[in-house]
Write a protein that holds these residues in place. Structure first.
Motif, PDB file in Angstrom:
ATOM      1  N   TRP A 149      38.433  52.809  40.299  1.00 33.05           N
ATOM      2  CA  TRP A 149      37.591  51.845  41.260  1.00 33.05           C
ATOM      3  C   TRP A 149      36.675  53.038  42.042  1.00 33.05           C
ATOM      4  O   TRP A 149      35.609  52.650  42.270  1.00 33.05           O
ATOM      5  CB  TRP A 149      38.758  51.584  42.233  1.00 33.05           C
ATOM      6  CG  TRP A 149      37.875  50.740  43.434  1.00 33.05           C
ATOM      7  CD1 TRP A 149      37.791  51.137  44.728  1.00 33.05           C
ATOM      8  CD2 TRP A 149      37.106  49.480  43.581  1.00 33.05           C
ATOM      9  NE1 TRP A 149      37.083  50.050  45.400  1.00 33.05           N
ATOM     10  CE2 TRP A 149      36.787  49.258  44.561  1.00 33.05           C
ATOM     11  CE3 TRP A 149      36.992  48.507  42.456  1.00 33.05           C
ATOM     12  CZ2 TRP A 149      36.041  47.950  45.093  1.00 33.05           C
ATOM     13  CZ3 TRP A 149      36.291  47.310  42.685  1.00 33.05           C
ATOM     14  CH2 TRP A 149      35.705  47.248  43.931  1.00 33.05           C
ATOM     15  N   ALA A 181      45.814  48.539  43.971  1.00 37.07           N
ATOM     16  CA  ALA A 181      45.371  49.537  44.856  1.00 37.07           C
ATOM     17  C   ALA A 181      46.479  50.440  45.199  1.00 37.07           C
ATOM     18  O   ALA A 181      46.215  51.720  45.555  1.00 37.07           O
ATOM     19  CB  ALA A 181      45.065  48.899  46.145  1.00 37.07           C
ATOM     20  N   SER A 221      44.477  53.234  38.741  1.00 34.97           N
ATOM     21  CA  SER A 221      43.389  52.175  39.056  1.00 34.97           C
ATOM     22  C   SER A 221      42.583  52.538  40.106  1.00 34.97           C
ATOM     23  O   SER A 221      41.473  52.233  40.083  1.00 34.97           O
ATOM     24  CB  SER A 221      44.392  50.945  39.196  1.00 34.97           C
ATOM     25  OG  SER A 221      43.315  49.660  39.784  1.00 34.97           O
ATOM     26  N   ALA A 222      43.166  53.192  41.065  1.00 39.29           N
ATOM     27  CA  ALA A 222      42.309  53.795  42.278  1.00 39.29           C
ATOM     28  C   ALA A 222      41.142  54.702  41.715  1.00 39.29           C
ATOM     29  O   ALA A 222      39.945  54.488  42.510  1.00 39.29           O
ATOM     30  CB  ALA A 222      43.055  54.339  43.416  1.00 39.29           C
ATOM     31  N   GLN A 262      36.080  44.926  48.096  1.00 40.48           N
ATOM     32  CA  GLN A 262      37.208  45.742  48.427  1.00 40.48           C
ATOM     33  C   GLN A 262      38.201  45.389  46.858  1.00 40.48           C
ATOM     34  O   GLN A 262      38.070  44.558  46.147  1.00 40.48           O
ATOM     35  CB  GLN A 262      38.219  44.999  49.390  1.00 40.48           C
ATOM     36  CG  GLN A 262      37.417  45.161  50.780  1.00 40.48           C
ATOM     37  CD  GLN A 262      37.251  46.710  51.222  1.00 40.48           C
ATOM     38  OE1 GLN A 262      37.914  47.553  50.841  1.00 40.48           O
ATOM     39  NE2 GLN A 262      36.068  46.810  52.055  1.00 40.48           N
ATOM     40  N   GLN A 263      38.970  46.404  46.748  1.00 36.74           N
ATOM     41  CA  GLN A 263      39.849  46.402  45.634  1.00 36.74           C
ATOM     42  C   GLN A 263      40.818  45.390  45.614  1.00 36.74           C
ATOM     43  O   GLN A 263      41.599  45.423  46.477  1.00 36.74           O
ATOM     44  CB  GLN A 263      40.414  47.815  45.205  1.00 36.74           C
ATOM     45  CG  GLN A 263      41.057  47.774  43.731  1.00 36.74           C
ATOM     46  CD  GLN A 263      41.740  49.294  43.413  1.00 36.74           C
ATOM     47  OE1 GLN A 263      41.489  50.099  44.302  1.00 36.74           O
ATOM     48  NE2 GLN A 263      42.428  49.125  42.303  1.00 36.74           N
ATOM     49  N   HIS A 290      33.834  53.474  39.934  1.00 37.92           N
ATOM     50  CA  HIS A 290      32.770  52.637  39.951  1.00 37.92           C
ATOM     51  C   HIS A 290      32.276  52.589  41.114  1.00 37.92           C
ATOM     52  O   HIS A 290      30.772  52.246  41.033  1.00 37.92           O
ATOM     53  CB  HIS A 290      33.650  51.268  39.659  1.00 37.92           C
ATOM     54  CG  HIS A 290      32.823  50.011  39.888  1.00 37.92           C
ATOM     55  ND1 HIS A 290      32.045  49.561  39.000  1.00 37.92           N
ATOM     56  CD2 HIS A 290      32.969  49.225  40.866  1.00 37.92           C
ATOM     57  CE1 HIS A 290      31.433  48.475  39.468  1.00 37.92           C
ATOM     58  NE2 HIS A 290      31.907  48.226  40.650  1.00 37.92           N
ATOM     59  N   GLN A 291      32.718  52.817  42.320  1.00 35.21           N
ATOM     60  CA  GLN A 291      32.016  52.907  43.535  1.00 35.21           C
ATOM     61  C   GLN A 291      30.784  53.996  43.765  1.00 35.21           C
ATOM     62  O   GLN A 291      29.796  53.900  44.144  1.00 35.21           O
ATOM     63  CB  GLN A 291      33.113  53.012  44.601  1.00 35.21           C
ATOM     64  CG  GLN A 291      33.914  51.925  45.054  1.00 35.21           C
ATOM     65  CD  GLN A 291      33.126  50.651  45.675  1.00 35.21           C
ATOM     66  OE1 GLN A 291      32.208  50.985  46.405  1.00 35.21           O
ATOM     67  NE2 GLN A 291      33.590  49.564  45.764  1.00 35.21           N
TER      68      GLN A 291
END
Length: 880
Positions: A124, A115, A120-121, A110-111, A127-128
């Motif tokens: 993420w 968040a 930034s989200a 989890q970030q 990246h996921q």
């Protein structure tokens, strides 16, 4: 790594790789924990399937079984305590370790910070997505099954190999037999007591083993010394054995023993008493004693080797044999040196030859040995043959009484020296007498010896013999003198082979002595071949000497009464001598041999025109032409014999009077042909002219007369002999073939080689009475001969073109005012109708001759032509 739920979308996509990885981990942990138990189980199963427990005492089997059980339980408990079941999380961790960046762990994270920040989200999520793409490419992880560190001695592989051997060479049903080794284990057998039995014949018989359980008949026939093996299963005493075939006496094993072994030595009864028992009346087949016998008279070759044919047979095969040669003293003519009592000598024992391939139950062989140097050579002996079979039985033939075949010396002086050698070996008491005889022989050497070397050798040997005799000759000294006398006898018999004339005389003398002394056919054939070789060598020496001296002779300058002979004439004379000897007409053969000897003594070799104007190549072509004509005649004769076989009442075509025979044999020797040698006007010339009249008269077809009571083509045997002679003549011609090193010359040699092989095949077919095959092979030989002649003609033509200057002889014919015939040849001299010139003029005469011959063959194959023309063409083909 946190535990992933089963409905997690990531793990749902990786369900198959995850399960396979988990199964691999399970196999890996089971093998690491329980490999000792698995090895013990495989080793025990292998021993049971191979029946090792039946070979060992029951106590040992029990002890090993208890050890195996406790070892298996202990190692199994140890492995169970160490075993851990691989869970889903373990499989995920193993799978995640193989992927770059551990994407499965990253997907379940989890970030932690940022968040609420949109940028930034977004990072993420990117990246996921990247980790999800990596996870989607995951593949099952292969388990690590290596146990080298846990099993450094590879015991697991040893157990596995033993199990595989048990599966291949053992039986899985043998595992159940271990229950019979437990108390009361044999009681539950449904069929009660049972048995098995085998009869194994001796190995040398080659017969298969019999399984008694499959033999329901009451009669049983087995070879002598067969081995019987019985096994009784069940309660001891329920089955017993009763037999009268072994002949055993004394202390015998119990009839109820579970295992029975004995050898069958005689006929009798074999019975198994008890439930399911059986009985047989056993008949023993005795091993027959080998049989051996002499099948023909002992023969001796010109070199002295003895040939004794024999026949041997046995029911199962012969493994060896011997020939024992003993002196028949009662039959010896006890005179001269043999009047003294002989020194004791052991009989001579030689091994008999055995077939290398094929069966040895019934075969024919020949014993070939050379006893020329033995003291009993040419003395009466008894030869006893013995054969031994695999059972050790020996069979003997009746003693064969004969004079020990050995080399015979036809030169009187050589025979005398050989006789003194025999007397010395007979008894050392003859040493003084032998020395006296040798001294008498050498008293007047000029009248006896033809070679100074032989005389000097005799004197040296005589001096040593007298020295040895003075103090009492020993066995070693006797053998030394005997060897020296043997060498001297050979020198006197064979002479100096480097002297061509001396060799020729020696060959003639030996052949003459052989005819007088009644030599065997083999000896005469070998001596005849020696005479042919010596004659060829002498002719070559004369020819070389004439070339070196530059001697040339014009045939027109020879006296009118001079007899001229070619090499073919000499060969025909020797063929005539051999034919007379084969017919048993030794007096006529000896007379012809004397005439040949006189001619050779007076012979001179001429060069150039003295050789009939023929070069070496032309003589080779003439010889091949004769060979081709003879081969055509043999083929025609074989074809007529084949026709007679299918039409017994049919009549053969009649030949024209004076026509040459079609069986491959030429007419009488021409006397006007210029040859390699000539003789003066001496008496030998007249004798040679009449030599053709000493024997038989020519037949109607122009051939020399054949044997009395036998037609020229009487049976395939005679045709085979003539085919063999023709093959030998072709082989001789191949050795003298010119044109070596040129493509045409090599082609001629290759074609003649094929012709020779075809002649060999024809000869073999004739000896097997296969006339159709023989005709095919003869046709191949004829065609190959023609090709060889064509190639040789091309080679000679090219060689003649290279040596002759251009334009040579172009205007020579027109310089004179002589008349010429329509073919452009000069008319014969003195009003003669013929001409001595060749019919073909020009450079490539051989090619034109070949074209002309092909045209004649083509026309002879046209059946619509008149019969008279076809007959004429056939005669041309027979002649050319």
């Amino acid at each position: 790594m946190p535990r992933a739920p089963d409905d997690d979308p990531v793990t749902q996509k990786l369900r198959l790789p995850l399960r396979l990885t988990q199964a691999g981990m399970l196999a890996e942990r089971l093998l690491r924990c329980f490999w000792p138990v698995i090895s013990i189980v495989m080793a025990v199963l292998a021993a049971l399937m191979l029946g090792l427990h039946e070979l060992a005492p029951i106590e040992v089997v029990w002890i090993l079984g208890v050890i195996a059980v406790f070892a298996g339980l202990g190692l199994g408990l140890r492995g169970a305590l160490r075993f851990r079941w691989p869970g889903r999380a373990d499989a995920l961790a193993r799978l995640d370790e193989t992927l770059p960046g551990r994407p499965l762990r990253a997907l379940h994270d989890q970030q932690a910070i940022g968040a609420g920040d949109a940028a930034s989200a977004a990072v993420w999520r990117a990246h996921q997505a990247r980790m999800a793409a990596r996870a989607a490419a995951a593949k099952p992880v292969r388990p690590d099954l290596r146990l080298a560190r846990r099993d450094p001695f590879a015991l697991r592989y040893v157990a596995l190999l033993a199990l595989l051997v048990g599966l291949v060479f053992g039986s899985i049903w043998q595992v159940g037999s271990v229950t019979r080794m437990t108390p009361g284990g044999a009681a539950p057998l449904a069929g009660g007591p049972t048995w098995e039995g085998w009869v194994e014949p001796p190995r040398y018989t080659g017969l298969p083993t019999l399984y008694l359980n499959d033999i329901a008949e009451a009669e049983l026939t087995v070879p002598e010394n067969s081995r019987v093996t019985l096994r009784f299963y069940g309660e001891v005493g329920a089955l017993t054995l009763a037999e009268t075939v072994s002949g055993r006496t004394g202390e015998l094993p119990s009839a109820a023993d579970p295992q029975q072994d004995f050898t069958v030595t005689r006929s009798g009864h074999l019975r198994i008493d008890g439930p399911g028992g059986h009985s047989w009346d056993v008949t023993v087949v005795r091993d027959a004693v080998p049989e051996i016998s002499v099948t023909g008279a002992a023969e001796v070759g010109a070199a002295g080797e003895m040939t004794l044919p024999f026949l041997a047979r046995d029911d199962y095969g012969i493994i060896g044999g011997q020939a024992v040669i003993a002196l028949d003293l009662d039959a010896v003519d006890r005179r001269y040196g043999l009047a003294t009592d002989p020194e004791p000598r052991e009989p001579v024992t030689v091994e008999l030859p055995m077939p290398i391939t094929g069966s040895r139950t019934d075969f024919s062989e020949k014993l070939i040995e050379d006893f020329s140097k033995h003291p009993w050579a040419n003395l009466p002996v008894t030869i006893t043959l013995a054969a031994t079979d695999a059972a050790g039985q020996v069979g003997q033939a009746l003693p064969y009484v004969t004079a020990l075949p050995a080399r015979r010396f036809f030169d009187p002086l050589a025979a005398a020296v050989a006789e003194q050698r025999r007397d010395l070996l007979w008894s050392r008491d003859n040493a003084v007498r032998v020395a006296q005889v040798l001294r008498a022989i050498s008293h007047r050497p000029d009248e006896v010896f033809r070679s100074e070397t032989a005389y000097l050798r005799l004197r040296v040997t005589l001096r040593r013999l007298e020295n040895f005799t003075a103090h009492g000759i020993t066995a070693a000294e006797r053998d030394e003198i005997a060897e020296a006398l043997w060498t001297l006898a050979l020198l006197l018999e064979e002479g100096d082979l480097s002297d061509a004339l001396e060799r020729l005389r020696r060959a003639q003398d030996r052949l003459s002595e052989a005819m007088k002394n009644g030599a065997s056919d083999q000896e005469i054939a070998e001596l005849m071949q020696e005479l042919r070789d010596a004659t060829d060598n002498y002719m070559r020496q004369l020819s070389r000497q004439a070339r070196e001296n530059g001697e040339e002779m014009d045939p027109s300058a020879l006296p009118e009464n001079t007899l001229q002979m070619s090499q073919n004439d000499l060969q025909r004379m020797m063929d005539r001598i051999q034919e007379l000897m084969e017919q048993g007409r030794m007096a006529e053969a000896e007379q012809a041999l004397r005439e040949l000897q006189q001619m050779m003594e007076n012979m001179r070799v001429t060069q150039g025109q003295g050789q009939g104007g023929q070069s070496e190549g032309q003589r080779a072509m003439e010889g091949l032409s004769d060979t081709l004509r003879n081969q055509q005649g043999l083929s025609d004769q074989a074809f007529r014999d084949l026709q007679d076989r299918f039409s017994p009442d049919g009549q053969q075509g009649q030949r024209q009077p004076g026509q040459q025979g079609q069986d491959g044999r030429e007419g009488e020797m021409g006397q006007g042909e210029m040859g390699q040698g000539e003789m003066g006007q001496g008496g030998s010339g007249g004798q040679a002219q009449g030599q053709g009249q000493d024997g038989q008269q020519p037949g109607q077809d122009g051939r020399p007369g054949t044997r009395q009571g036998m037609s020229p083509g009487d049976g395939p045997g005679s045709l085979a002999d003539r085919q063999q002679a023709l093959r030998q003549e072709l082989q001789r011609q191949q050795g003298n073939l010119p044109g070596a090193g040129t493509p045409e010359g090599d082609a001629a040699r290759e074609a003649l080689g094929r012709a020779g092989r075809a002649m060999d095949g024809a000869e073999e077919a004739l000896r097997q009475d296969d006339l159709a095959e023989a005709i095919d092979k003869q046709s191949e030989a004829i065609e190959a001969l023609r090709e060889g002649m064509r190639a040789l003609g091309e080679a000679l033509a090219q060689e003649e073109g290279r040596r002759s200057p251009q334009g040579q002889g172009m205007a020579e014919g027109d310089a004179s005012g002589r008349s010429r015939d329509p073919l452009g040849r000069e008319a014969g001299s003195n009003g003669a109708l013929g001409s001595d010139e060749g019919m073909l003029q020009g450079e490539d005469v051989y090619r034109r001759a070949r074209d002309l011959l092909d045209e004649i063959r083509r026309r002879s194959g046209e059946g619509e032509r008149p019969a008279l023309e076809l007959e004429y063409l056939r005669r041309l083909l027979e002649r050319f």
